[in-house]
Structure formats: C-alpha cells, structure tokens
Design an enzyme around this catalytic site. Structure first.
Site, PDB file in Angstrom:
ATOM      1  N   ASN A  10      12.416 -46.101  19.911  1.00 46.30           N
ATOM      2  CA  ASN A  10      12.540 -44.642  19.840  1.00 46.30           C
ATOM      3  C   ASN A  10      12.456 -44.264  18.358  1.00 46.30           C
ATOM      4  O   ASN A  10      13.399 -44.502  17.607  1.00 46.30           O
ATOM      5  CB  ASN A  10      13.896 -44.229  20.438  1.00 46.30           C
ATOM      6  CG  ASN A  10      14.197 -42.755  20.242  1.00 46.30           C
ATOM      7  OD1 ASN A  10      13.329 -41.977  19.842  1.00 46.30           O
ATOM      8  ND2 ASN A  10      15.430 -42.374  20.515  1.00 46.30           N
ATOM      9  N   LYS A  12      12.397 -41.356  17.120  1.00 44.70           N
ATOM     10  CA  LYS A  12      13.090 -40.091  16.806  1.00 44.70           C
ATOM     11  C   LYS A  12      12.175 -39.225  15.934  1.00 44.70           C
ATOM     12  O   LYS A  12      10.978 -39.214  16.151  1.00 44.70           O
ATOM     13  CB  LYS A  12      14.455 -40.391  16.172  1.00 44.70           C
ATOM     14  CG  LYS A  12      15.257 -41.402  17.003  1.00 44.70           C
ATOM     15  CD  LYS A  12      16.671 -41.571  16.565  1.00 44.70           C
ATOM     16  CE  LYS A  12      17.357 -42.588  17.472  1.00 44.70           C
ATOM     17  NZ  LYS A  12      18.768 -42.770  17.179  1.00 44.70           N
ATOM     18  N   HIS A  93      18.784 -38.281  25.813  1.00 48.87           N
ATOM     19  CA  HIS A  93      19.325 -39.031  24.670  1.00 48.87           C
ATOM     20  C   HIS A  93      20.553 -38.291  24.132  1.00 48.87           C
ATOM     21  O   HIS A  93      20.596 -37.063  24.142  1.00 48.87           O
ATOM     22  CB  HIS A  93      18.258 -39.158  23.578  1.00 48.87           C
ATOM     23  CG  HIS A  93      18.672 -40.113  22.500  1.00 48.87           C
ATOM     24  ND1 HIS A  93      19.526 -39.745  21.497  1.00 48.87           N
ATOM     25  CD2 HIS A  93      18.362 -41.413  22.290  1.00 48.87           C
ATOM     26  CE1 HIS A  93      19.731 -40.794  20.704  1.00 48.87           C
ATOM     27  NE2 HIS A  93      19.031 -41.818  21.169  1.00 48.87           N
ATOM     28  N   GLU A  95      21.497 -37.625  21.274  1.00 51.03           N
ATOM     29  CA  GLU A  95      21.212 -36.642  20.218  1.00 51.03           C
ATOM     30  C   GLU A  95      20.780 -35.314  20.822  1.00 51.03           C
ATOM     31  O   GLU A  95      21.101 -34.247  20.296  1.00 51.03           O
ATOM     32  CB  GLU A  95      20.163 -37.216  19.249  1.00 51.03           C
ATOM     33  CG  GLU A  95      20.788 -38.298  18.371  1.00 51.03           C
ATOM     34  CD  GLU A  95      19.831 -39.375  17.889  1.00 51.03           C
ATOM     35  OE1 GLU A  95      18.604 -39.194  17.982  1.00 51.03           O
ATOM     36  OE2 GLU A  95      20.337 -40.429  17.429  1.00 51.03           O
ATOM     37  N   GLU A 163      23.697 -46.220  25.930  1.00 51.79           N
ATOM     38  CA  GLU A 163      23.779 -46.140  24.473  1.00 51.79           C
ATOM     39  C   GLU A 163      25.115 -45.522  24.068  1.00 51.79           C
ATOM     40  O   GLU A 163      25.258 -44.286  24.060  1.00 51.79           O
ATOM     41  CB  GLU A 163      22.644 -45.273  23.921  1.00 51.79           C
ATOM     42  CG  GLU A 163      21.266 -45.783  24.255  1.00 51.79           C
ATOM     43  CD  GLU A 163      20.217 -45.247  23.284  1.00 51.79           C
ATOM     44  OE1 GLU A 163      19.619 -46.055  22.584  1.00 51.79           O
ATOM     45  OE2 GLU A 163      20.042 -44.020  23.224  1.00 51.79           O
ATOM     46  N   GLY A 169      22.852 -45.866  15.284  1.00 54.02           N
ATOM     47  CA  GLY A 169      22.611 -45.661  13.856  1.00 54.02           C
ATOM     48  C   GLY A 169      23.774 -46.024  12.956  1.00 54.02           C
ATOM     49  O   GLY A 169      23.789 -45.666  11.782  1.00 54.02           O
ATOM     50  N   SER A 208      22.158 -49.655  17.566  1.00 55.78           N
ATOM     51  CA  SER A 208      22.203 -50.664  16.489  1.00 55.78           C
ATOM     52  C   SER A 208      21.710 -52.041  16.928  1.00 55.78           C
ATOM     53  O   SER A 208      22.248 -53.066  16.495  1.00 55.78           O
ATOM     54  CB  SER A 208      23.605 -50.755  15.882  1.00 55.78           C
ATOM     55  OG  SER A 208      23.933 -49.535  15.229  1.00 55.78           O
TER      56      SER A 208
END
Ligand code: PGA
Length: 249
Positions: A10, A12, A93, A95, A163, A169, A208
């Site tokens: 991904n 992003k 996701h 985010e 996730e 991250g 990660s």
C-alpha cells in the site's frame, strides 16, 4: 487449510512516475516466487502507468466509492479502477476510517461496490492502542468485521487485512501470540459470517511489516499474507518480504 499467501503493498500518498521503476524488481520477484500472489496499490494517478510498465503485476486502488458513478467530487468508482487496469481495491483502511470518518456500513458498501465491479476487495480492520490496552481488541475487530464484511464475499472476491492502528508506521508489532490469537478470532468470525467461504478468505497482517519480521509473522497460523506500507515503496525492502512469504507459504 493453508491458503495461498498474498503480499500486498500500500503506497498510500507516496510514489511518483519515477518511483514506478521500483516495480521492475518487485515484478521480477513476483515471477520468481509463483507460490505467492503479489500486488501493489499505488495512488490513483499511478495505476494506469503502473499497469503499463508491469502488465504481469497485480495493481490495486486504495479506495473505491460505493456508487457506480455520479456527483462525488474527488472519489473513484470500481469501474474506473478496473478501466485503469486495477484488479483489487483496499477499503476501510484505518487512515480513511480516521481521516474520512468512514463507518463500518460505508466500508461494507465500498467492498460490495468493488466486488460488483470485478475487483478483489481488501477490507481493513484493527484496534487502536487504547482499545488494546482496555482489553477490547478482539471485540472491536469482531464488531468491525460484522459491520464491514460483505455477506456475499467469497475466497475469490474478499481479503481481510488485520492492521492494529498502533502498529501502522510505528515500527511496533504485536507479539506472535497476539497475532495468532487475533487471526484465529477473525477466522472464527468469518466462518460465522460467510459460512463455508469463511475458511477461504485470506487474512493479511499489516502494520510495520519489514524484511526482518516478515517471515516470523507470515508463519503464524491463519496469517495468509501481509499488507505492507512503508516497506513496499522500494524493491530493496519489499522483495525480501515476498521471499519471506514464499519461504513459509
Ligand atoms: P506500514 O503500513 O507497513 O507502513 O506500517 C501498513 C499499512 O497501513 O497498510
């Protein structure tokens, strides 16, 4: 039952036309490791050039609107993704659940639209750090699954990505035991939601994933692949993850 592993990247809001050169090494690794599936989800504007550069590599979008078309400025439909050459779409996701306030019901509608357009929908779920600390990680994820998994999803059309938000991250990952516990719970929930298809839906771990932890994570029962952010941006980091998947797949 061991399912064929999917190693998905991904990007992003990263990458560029120049960065598509990274796809050459990634596609070569995908070809050299036919036992695993490999995909990259770049920003929308890079989908068509990515497909043009590496037609053999699966390319996906990072979202898919629930409507087929219409007055939705800035959004993208499943048909448009397909026309650009995408074969998958990430939906829900964390985010987007945070930044765009997407609800479980919206995520489910997006997954259904993606599947209706002929895409494989990758539905993301995962708890926050506060939820894990409060001991509610399993309940939170089971609730997200109940609300956002399309009831007609199958092993062919649906992938779930677990996730944990606090692992994205950050360089932090859950313990192998925690990943195993969560993936077993997700499998049980999918069995309940989807009947016989539940056993065929791949469950990816994301957050990660790096070359040095990929193999260990991918060897866990019911971890059927990885969804990789930062380490998917370069072939140097992504290829060892593909190889890790192939080694334990
Ligand atoms: P990360 O991102 O690998 O950079 O932690 C994972 C993701 O958000 O899909």
């Amino acid at each position: 039952m061991a399912l064929r592993k999917l190693i998905a990247g991904n990007w992003k809001m990263n990458g560029s036309l120049g960065a598509l050169a990274e796809l050459d090494g990634i596609a070569a690794s995908a070809e050299a490791n036919p036992g695993v599936d490999v995909a990259i989800c770049p920003p929308f504007t890079l989908i068509a050039p990515a497909v043009q550069r590496q037609p053999g590599l699966a390319i996906g979008g990072q979202d898919c609107h629930h409507a087929v078309k219409g007055a939705h400025t800035g959004c993208i439909s499943g048909d448009l993704l397909r026309e650009a050459g995408a074969t998958l779409a990430i939906v829900g996701h964390s985010e987007r659940r945070t930044d765009q306030h997407e609800t479980d019901a919206e995520v489910r509608a997006k997954a259904e639209a993606a599947i209706a357009a002929g895409l494989v929908a990758i539905v993301c779920v995962g708890e926050t750090e506060a939820e894990r600390d409060a001991g509610s990680a399993l309940a939170v994820v089971e609730g997200q699954l109940a609300g956002s998994v399309p009831p007609l999803g199958t092993g062919e059309t649906l992938v779930v990505a677990y996730e944990p938000v606090w692992a994205i991250g950050t360089g932090r990952t859950p313990s192998v035991a925690d990943v195993a516990e969560m993936h077993a719970a997700i499998r049980a929930k999918l069995n309940g939601l989807l009947g016989g298809e539940g056993a065929k839906v791949r469950i990816l771990y994301g957050g990660s994933v790096k070359p040095d932890n990929a193999r260990e994570l991918l060897a866990v029962a019911d971890v059927d692949g990885a969804l990789v952010g930062g380490a998917s941006l370069t072939a140097a980091l992504f290829v060892p993850i593909i190889e890790g998947g192939a080694a334990v797949g």
